[in-house]
Scaffold this motif. Structure first.
Motif, PDB file in Angstrom:
ATOM      1  N   GLY A  26     -23.531  57.937 -59.914  1.00 37.26           N
ATOM      2  CA  GLY A  26     -24.453  59.055 -60.048  1.00 37.26           C
ATOM      3  C   GLY A  26     -25.867  58.618 -59.723  1.00 37.26           C
ATOM      4  O   GLY A  26     -26.157  57.434 -59.577  1.00 37.26           O
ATOM      5  N   ARG A  27     -26.743  59.596 -59.606  1.00 33.55           N
ATOM      6  CA  ARG A  27     -28.148  59.313 -59.325  1.00 33.55           C
ATOM      7  C   ARG A  27     -29.001  60.284 -60.119  1.00 33.55           C
ATOM      8  O   ARG A  27     -28.557  61.374 -60.480  1.00 33.55           O
ATOM      9  N   ILE A  28     -30.222  59.849 -60.387  1.00 29.75           N
ATOM     10  CA  ILE A  28     -31.167  60.710 -61.096  1.00 29.75           C
ATOM     11  C   ILE A  28     -32.582  60.268 -60.745  1.00 29.75           C
ATOM     12  O   ILE A  28     -32.827  59.092 -60.516  1.00 29.75           O
ATOM     13  N   ASN A  29     -33.475  61.217 -60.694  1.00 29.94           N
ATOM     14  CA  ASN A  29     -34.883  60.917 -60.512  1.00 29.94           C
ATOM     15  C   ASN A  29     -35.507  60.953 -61.910  1.00 29.94           C
ATOM     16  O   ASN A  29     -35.821  62.015 -62.436  1.00 29.94           O
ATOM     17  N   MET A  30     -35.655  59.778 -62.515  1.00 29.64           N
ATOM     18  CA  MET A  30     -36.142  59.695 -63.892  1.00 29.64           C
ATOM     19  C   MET A  30     -37.578  60.224 -64.019  1.00 29.64           C
ATOM     20  O   MET A  30     -37.928  60.837 -65.022  1.00 29.64           O
ATOM     21  N   GLN A  31     -38.378  60.005 -62.999  1.00 29.13           N
ATOM     22  CA  GLN A  31     -39.758  60.495 -63.043  1.00 29.13           C
ATOM     23  C   GLN A  31     -39.777  62.018 -63.109  1.00 29.13           C
ATOM     24  O   GLN A  31     -40.512  62.606 -63.899  1.00 29.13           O
ATOM     25  N   GLU A  32     -38.945  62.651 -62.304  1.00 30.31           N
ATOM     26  CA  GLU A  32     -38.863  64.109 -62.323  1.00 30.31           C
ATOM     27  C   GLU A  32     -38.384  64.600 -63.682  1.00 30.31           C
ATOM     28  O   GLU A  32     -38.895  65.587 -64.215  1.00 30.31           O
ATOM     29  N   LEU A  33     -37.414  63.894 -64.253  1.00 34.28           N
ATOM     30  CA  LEU A  33     -36.895  64.267 -65.567  1.00 34.28           C
ATOM     31  C   LEU A  33     -37.995  64.173 -66.631  1.00 34.28           C
ATOM     32  O   LEU A  33     -38.204  65.111 -67.398  1.00 34.28           O
ATOM     33  N   VAL A  34     -38.702  63.048 -66.653  1.00 35.73           N
ATOM     34  CA  VAL A  34     -39.741  62.846 -67.667  1.00 35.73           C
ATOM     35  C   VAL A  34     -40.837  63.905 -67.539  1.00 35.73           C
ATOM     36  O   VAL A  34     -41.294  64.462 -68.536  1.00 35.73           O
ATOM     37  N   PHE A  35     -41.238  64.227 -66.306  1.00 34.57           N
ATOM     38  CA  PHE A  35     -42.287  65.236 -66.126  1.00 34.57           C
ATOM     39  C   PHE A  35     -41.798  66.645 -66.462  1.00 34.57           C
ATOM     40  O   PHE A  35     -42.600  67.515 -66.772  1.00 34.57           O
TER      41      PHE A  35
END
Length: 180
Positions: A26-35
């Protein structure tokens, strides 16, 4: 006997290679999630308030410096009552000390802002990481790549599931409607 050993070895190798290829990625954009997390907006408000406090203190020191500088300039330019050398040196030292205090406060306040941001951001990041772990375990993912740090040289986006929507759902984050 050799034939049975070869067959058994082939079965073991085939089973091992199948399990490697059966891994779910899987993949995730952690920065996008945090914001996207509501806690981040609250953190920004707290940081802005803290920054305002620091700016107010800095402004107070600046006003004090300007007042003393104006007073010093008036006394230096006053031909009727000239300033003695000892008084002039004392006033100049006072101005230099005040300027040094101002410069030191600027440096310390920048460090304090970074420290405060780290303190406020840490629990948000931990909460995001915990949600990613929970969604990953529930979805049976073996590896999750963080696309915001570009640490992976390449991956096939079609073959790697984006878990950001699932993590946002887990955290109760609703996407804002697209601007018209």
């Amino acid at each position: 006997m050799k034939k049975i050993l070869k067959i058994a070895l082939t079965v073991v190798i085939a089973a091992g290679s199948t399990s490697v290829f059966a891994q779910k990625l899987g993949r995730i954009n952690m920065q996008e999630l945090v914001f996207a997390m509501p806690e981040t907006a609250e953190m920004q408000k707290n940081l802005e308030a803290y920054q305002k406090e620091l700016q107010d203190q800095l402004e107070t020191i600046g006003v004090e410096f300007n007042n003393k500088l104006n007073e010093y300039t008036k006394q230096v330019n006053d031909k009727a009552a000239p300033m003695s050398d000892s008084v002039r040196q004392l006033k100049e030292k006072e101005l230099n000390d005040l300027k040094n205090r101002y410069d030191e406060f600027v440096q310390v306040s920048q460090q304090d802002m970074q420290k405060k941001q780290g303190e406020l951001l840490e629990p948000i990041i931990v909460k995001a990481q915990d949600a990613v772990k929970e969604v990953s375990k529930a979805g049976g993912y073996t590896v999750i790549y963080d696309t915001s740090v570009n640490a992976v040289a390449y991956f096939d986006e079609a073959a790697v599931t984006d878990i950001l929507p699932a993590v946002k759902t887990k955290l109760g984050i609703k996407d804002a409607p697209a601007a018209k």
